[in-house]
Every structure is written in C-alpha cells, then in structure tokens.
Design an enzyme around this catalytic site. Structure first.
Site, PDB file in Angstrom:
ATOM      1  N   CYS A 290     -31.337 -19.386  56.479  1.00  0.00           N
ATOM      2  CA  CYS A 290     -32.019 -20.204  57.446  1.00  0.00           C
ATOM      3  C   CYS A 290     -33.004 -19.179  58.273  1.00  0.00           C
ATOM      4  CB  CYS A 290     -30.805 -20.541  58.503  1.00  0.00           C
ATOM      5  SG  CYS A 290     -30.063 -19.241  59.369  1.00  0.00           S
TER       6      CYS A 290
ATOM      7  N   ASP B  64     -23.350 -18.798  54.009  1.00  0.00           N
ATOM      8  CA  ASP B  64     -24.218 -19.501  54.999  1.00  0.00           C
ATOM      9  C   ASP B  64     -24.276 -18.490  56.016  1.00  0.00           C
ATOM     10  OD1 ASP B  64     -25.481 -21.117  56.589  1.00  0.00           O
ATOM     11  OD2 ASP B  64     -23.962 -22.343  57.326  1.00  0.00           O
TER      12      ASP B  64
ATOM     13  N   ARG C 209     -23.034 -29.874  53.522  1.00  0.00           N
ATOM     14  CA  ARG C 209     -21.542 -29.780  53.435  1.00  0.00           C
ATOM     15  C   ARG C 209     -21.120 -30.788  52.781  1.00  0.00           C
ATOM     16  NH1 ARG C 209     -22.042 -27.525  58.963  1.00  0.00           N
ATOM     17  NH2 ARG C 209     -22.129 -29.660  59.735  1.00  0.00           N
TER      18      ARG C 209
ATOM     19  N   ASP D 292     -15.309 -14.688  59.050  1.00  0.00           N
ATOM     20  CA  ASP D 292     -16.446 -14.757  59.920  1.00  0.00           C
ATOM     21  C   ASP D 292     -15.889 -13.556  60.792  1.00  0.00           C
ATOM     22  OD1 ASP D 292     -18.451 -17.002  61.209  1.00  0.00           O
ATOM     23  OD2 ASP D 292     -18.150 -15.635  62.434  1.00  0.00           O
TER      24      ASP D 292
HETATM   25  N1  SAH Z   1     -21.341 -22.102  58.175  1.00  0.00           N
HETATM   26  C1  SAH Z   1     -21.330 -22.595  59.345  1.00  0.00           C
HETATM   27  C2  SAH Z   1     -22.224 -21.995  60.071  1.00  0.00           C
HETATM   28  C3  SAH Z   1     -22.552 -20.359  60.022  1.00  0.00           C
HETATM   29  S1  SAH Z   1     -23.391 -19.719  61.154  1.00  0.00           S
HETATM   30  C4  SAH Z   1     -21.218 -23.927  59.650  1.00  0.00           C
HETATM   31  O1  SAH Z   1     -21.617 -24.944  58.649  1.00  0.00           O
HETATM   32  O2  SAH Z   1     -21.154 -24.663  60.668  1.00  0.00           O
HETATM   33  C5  SAH Z   1     -23.355 -17.910  60.917  1.00  0.00           C
HETATM   34  C6  SAH Z   1     -21.877 -17.265  61.243  1.00  0.00           C
HETATM   35  O3  SAH Z   1     -21.939 -16.109  60.716  1.00  0.00           O
HETATM   36  C7  SAH Z   1     -21.504 -17.200  62.753  1.00  0.00           C
HETATM   37  O4  SAH Z   1     -20.461 -17.996  62.863  1.00  0.00           O
HETATM   38  C8  SAH Z   1     -21.521 -15.885  62.757  1.00  0.00           C
HETATM   39  O5  SAH Z   1     -20.209 -15.386  63.708  1.00  0.00           O
HETATM   40  C9  SAH Z   1     -21.183 -15.190  61.597  1.00  0.00           C
HETATM   41  N2  SAH Z   1     -21.642 -13.962  61.133  1.00  0.00           N
HETATM   42  C10 SAH Z   1     -22.631 -13.073  61.388  1.00  0.00           C
HETATM   43  N3  SAH Z   1     -22.749 -12.089  60.902  1.00  0.00           N
HETATM   44  C11 SAH Z   1     -21.508 -11.781  60.202  1.00  0.00           C
HETATM   45  C12 SAH Z   1     -21.107 -11.160  58.998  1.00  0.00           C
HETATM   46  N4  SAH Z   1     -21.725  -9.810  58.941  1.00  0.00           N
HETATM   47  N5  SAH Z   1     -20.062 -11.351  58.445  1.00  0.00           N
HETATM   48  C13 SAH Z   1     -19.246 -12.366  58.897  1.00  0.00           C
HETATM   49  N6  SAH Z   1     -19.746 -13.287  59.436  1.00  0.00           N
HETATM   50  C14 SAH Z   1     -20.878 -12.972  60.217  1.00  0.00           C
END
Ligand code: SAH
Length: 404
Positions: free
Chosen positions: A347, A307, A221, A259
């Site tokens: 990940c 992400d 980030r 999200d």
């Molecule tokens: N970028 C964040 C972490 C993301 S974790 C950080 O740095 O803190 C992955 C996220 O993707 C979760 O919040 C989950 O709710 C969301 N997610 C899962 N599947 C998804 C989809 N199909 N579309 C949008 N969001 C999704």
C-alpha cells in the site's frame, strides 16, 4: 499575501460571499488540464494569505480556471473542486456525495467507501459507510473551513444515524490542522459489525486503524477466498483484526495469523468467536522473524497472505522498502506447498505497480519458486483509481500460484 480574514466576510447587503481569488502559473493550470486536481505552492503567484477555504482560481490574465480548496500552509495549495462558477454550498456537497454514492449502487457490502477523495473528484474528503453510520475524514485546511456545509451534505445525501470525524490522520499536520476524533452528528457505537462474504467482523470506528477497518482490501479478501484451497494450512501475515484469516479459516483446516499488535489480535480472536471459528492460532510476532522461524522449521502452507503496512513512507525510503518487501515475499514463496496460493500486496504509493511486480518477479527468481500470476489487483471498486492521479492507486496486489 494580498489580504486576509476580511476577504471572507459577506459583502454588503449580505447574501453572497465575495470569494477570494488565487492566481496560478501556466504550469499549475496545465496540471488541472491534465486531470490532476493539485496545484503546488510553487505554482501560485498571488494568494489571499492565511485564510483557508474555497477560492476562485484564475491564470495571470484573469481567465477563470475553477474553484478550489485553498490550504495556505500546505505544499499542496489548491485542490480542484469544480471548473464552474456555481456556489459550492451544502447543496453542492449533497449532490456530489449523492453522485459518488450512486456510483456504488449495487455494491454487496455493509461497509464501504462512499467518497474516495481525489478518486471521486472530492479532494481530501473521505466518507466511509459502516451500516447506518458514517465515518468521515476532512484532510485539508480548505475542507475543514467548510466543515458545516460538508456535514450537511453528507447528512442530506446519506441520511446516516451518526457521523464520526476521524480527523486524527497524520496528513492533517501538513495542513496545520489539529488531530482529533469528534462525533459530529447523532450516535456512532464503539463497535460496528460488518458482513463481508460469508464472514462477519467487528470494526472499531473510534479507535481502529484508518476509519475502523481496511475497507480497501474487501474485494481482495473475497478474491482470495475463491482461490484458497479447501483444507490444508493457511498463513495470514500482518493480519490486523484477522480480516483475511477469517475468510481463510472458513476454508482451510488451520490458520496461523500474525501481527505485532496484541490489541489487534485480541479483536481478531473476538472476530473468530463471532464466526464460530476455532481453527485460527493468533501469534503476536514480527512477521520478518516469524517467516525466518517458519522456514527454519521447514513448515509449509497452502495459502499465504502478505499485507504489510506501507514500508516506503517517502521517496527516499524506497530502496530500503523494496529490500523489505522482497525479503518477506521471497520467504513467503519458499513456504508455499506445490500448487499453493500467495496473495501479496503493497500500500506504499511510492512503490508503483510496475516496481511492485518487478519486486515480485525478483523474489520469485531468488526463491526458486515458479509462480503463475492469477491476478493483478488494486483496491476495491469503492476506492476508484484515476490513472491521471497516481496517488489514488496506492494499493496493488498480486495473486500467485506455485506452479510446481
Ligand atoms: N490485513 C489487514 C490489514 C493489515 S494492516 C486487513 O485486511 O484488515 C498492517 C498490519 O501490520 C497492522 O495491523 C500492524 O499492526 C501490523 N504490523 C506492522 N508491522 C508489523 C511487523 N513487522 N510484523 C507483523 N505485523 C506488523
């Protein structure tokens, strides 16, 4: 099975504990020799049976190989703790945790990982620090058995105001352990404020994902913040509680954060307020649909973040997962303004770094966008990646810039 509960009892007269022994194959021993701490069920010849804990490990000729955490129900039967014969007691845990903490000396962060399990030579133990509080995970049956010593070690090494055990990770099921969240010591509030570069955010140690926040992306980030252009538009897909979006909102004119979790977005909104930021639009949507819609509307962004959660949960799902990764990457690339920056990551442990980079190149070709590779990244330095232990290197990222 050659024993059981009885073997764990103190020997007559009391002080020393007689340690059970596990005998492993040459192949099992070779794994430790090669720097990987796991020995699987199939490489165990003789074991104490149903009592998890710390065991001595030998080869078939009785040669001492080390001491390990023993999980009688798990495919991963043994996790190496030490090659020596020293007692693995509260003092041992204190020393080991203190030396992991010392390796993080000088880290400019209020929340970071102090012990990254196998990455720090302490398999199945995660210890995260959130200011004066500790959130820990005990992820194997052997470790759970010595919980009191581990907690005493954390307490003595880190002197926290509270220790919360986020033992609700699904991994514990493979170990035959219950999923639970317990306060082990002192107090840990529902919300802890984290300072990260020039933003602040609220982590939720009791209820948030992982131990309350995605600490592994902290350095990514900050790196993105350095490269994100001033002004313009930014898009943060899979934003969770807005961690990337907050950094982007400090720089961009407008940010769209997406999200599927309304609860995470609500906390994102609170985080924006905490920072006095009013230029983020929070959108509850599936990122796949959102990307299609943005493309249809011919929208463009100067910065895009991808992400996603782990798409490949197993080896079997790798092909499908790669198709998913490629789709979102290809579409995100098409949304980039000339000179725009994309940070993309995965990940999924099953998607290794070279497969990930091939997928990115493939998406770039199909999107018709020429992309310059600015950086290939992993998790932050508080999540050490051991090359002998690929499981420690689950997170990989690429920072790219549209060349024209
Ligand atoms: N970028 C964040 C972490 C993301 S974790 C950080 O740095 O803190 C992955 C996220 O993707 C979760 O919040 C989950 O709710 C969301 N997610 C899962 N599947 C998804 C989809 N199909 N579309 C949008 N969001 C999704």
């Amino acid at each position: 099975m050659t024993g059981g509960e009885g073997r764990w009892k103190a020997v007559e007269g009391g002080a020393a504990l007689r340690q059970p022994t596990v005998i492993v194959s040459a192949k099992g021993a070779a794994r430790w020799q090669a720097g990987h701490p796991w020995i699987y069920r199939t490489d165990v010849y003789d074991e104490p049976g149903d009592a998890p804990g710390i065991v001595a490990v030998t080869d078939r000729r009785g040669r001492h190989l080390g001491q390990a955490l023993y999980s009688p129900k798990s495919e991963i039967r043994l996790r190496l703790l030490t090659r020596g014969r020293e007692p693995v007691d509260a003092t041992w845990w204190q020393r080991s945790i203190a030396s992991a903490a010392a390796r993080r000396a000088g880290l400019a962060a209020t929340a970071y990982r102090v012990v990254h399990a196998e990455g720090d030579g302490l398999p199945s133990l995660v210890v995260d620090r959130y200011g004066p509080y500790v959130v820990a995970q005990l992820l194997s049956a052997g470790l759970e058995q010595v919980r009191d010593d581990v907690l005493a070690g954390i307490g003595a090494a880190l002197a926290p105001e509270g220790i919360l055990l986020r033992n609700d990770s699904a991994i514990r099921r493979h170990e035959g352990l219950p999923l639970e969240v317990t306060l082990a010591y002192g107090e840990v509030p529902k919300v802890v404020e984290v300072v990260e570069g020039d933003v602040r955010y609220a982590a939720a140690p009791w209820t948030g994902q992982k131990t309350g926040a995605f600490l592994d992306q902290r350095e990514n980030r900050l790196l993105l913040a350095e490269h994100a252009g001033r002004g313009g538009r930014a898009l943060d897909l899979f934003t969770y509680h807005g961690s990337f979006a907050l950094h982007l909102a400090r720089r961009a004119a407008a940010v769209v954060a997406v999200d599927t979790s309304a609860e995470a977005l609500a906390r994102g909104q609170e985080n924006a307020t905490l920072n006095g930021l009013t230029n983020i639009v929070w959108r509850e949507a599936n990122a796949f649909d959102e990307l299609r819609e943005l493309e249809r509307r011919d929208e463009r962004f100067d910065t895009v973040v991808l992400d996603p959660p782990a798409f490949a949960k197993s080896k079997q799902s790798l092909v499908r997962a790669l198709a998913g990764y490629k789709e979102i990457n290809l579409r995100a690339m098409r949304l980039l303004e000339p000179g725009g920056v994309l940070f993309t990551c995965s990940c999924s442990y099953h998607v290794n770094r070279s497969v990930f980079l091939e997928m990115v190149a493939d998406a770039a070709r199909d999107s018709g966008t020429r992309l310059e590779l600015l950086a290939v990244t992993g998790a932050g330095r508080d999540h050490p990646e051991i090359v002998n232990v690929p499981e420690t290197g689950y997170l990989k990222g690429a920072l790219l810039r549209a060349a024209d």
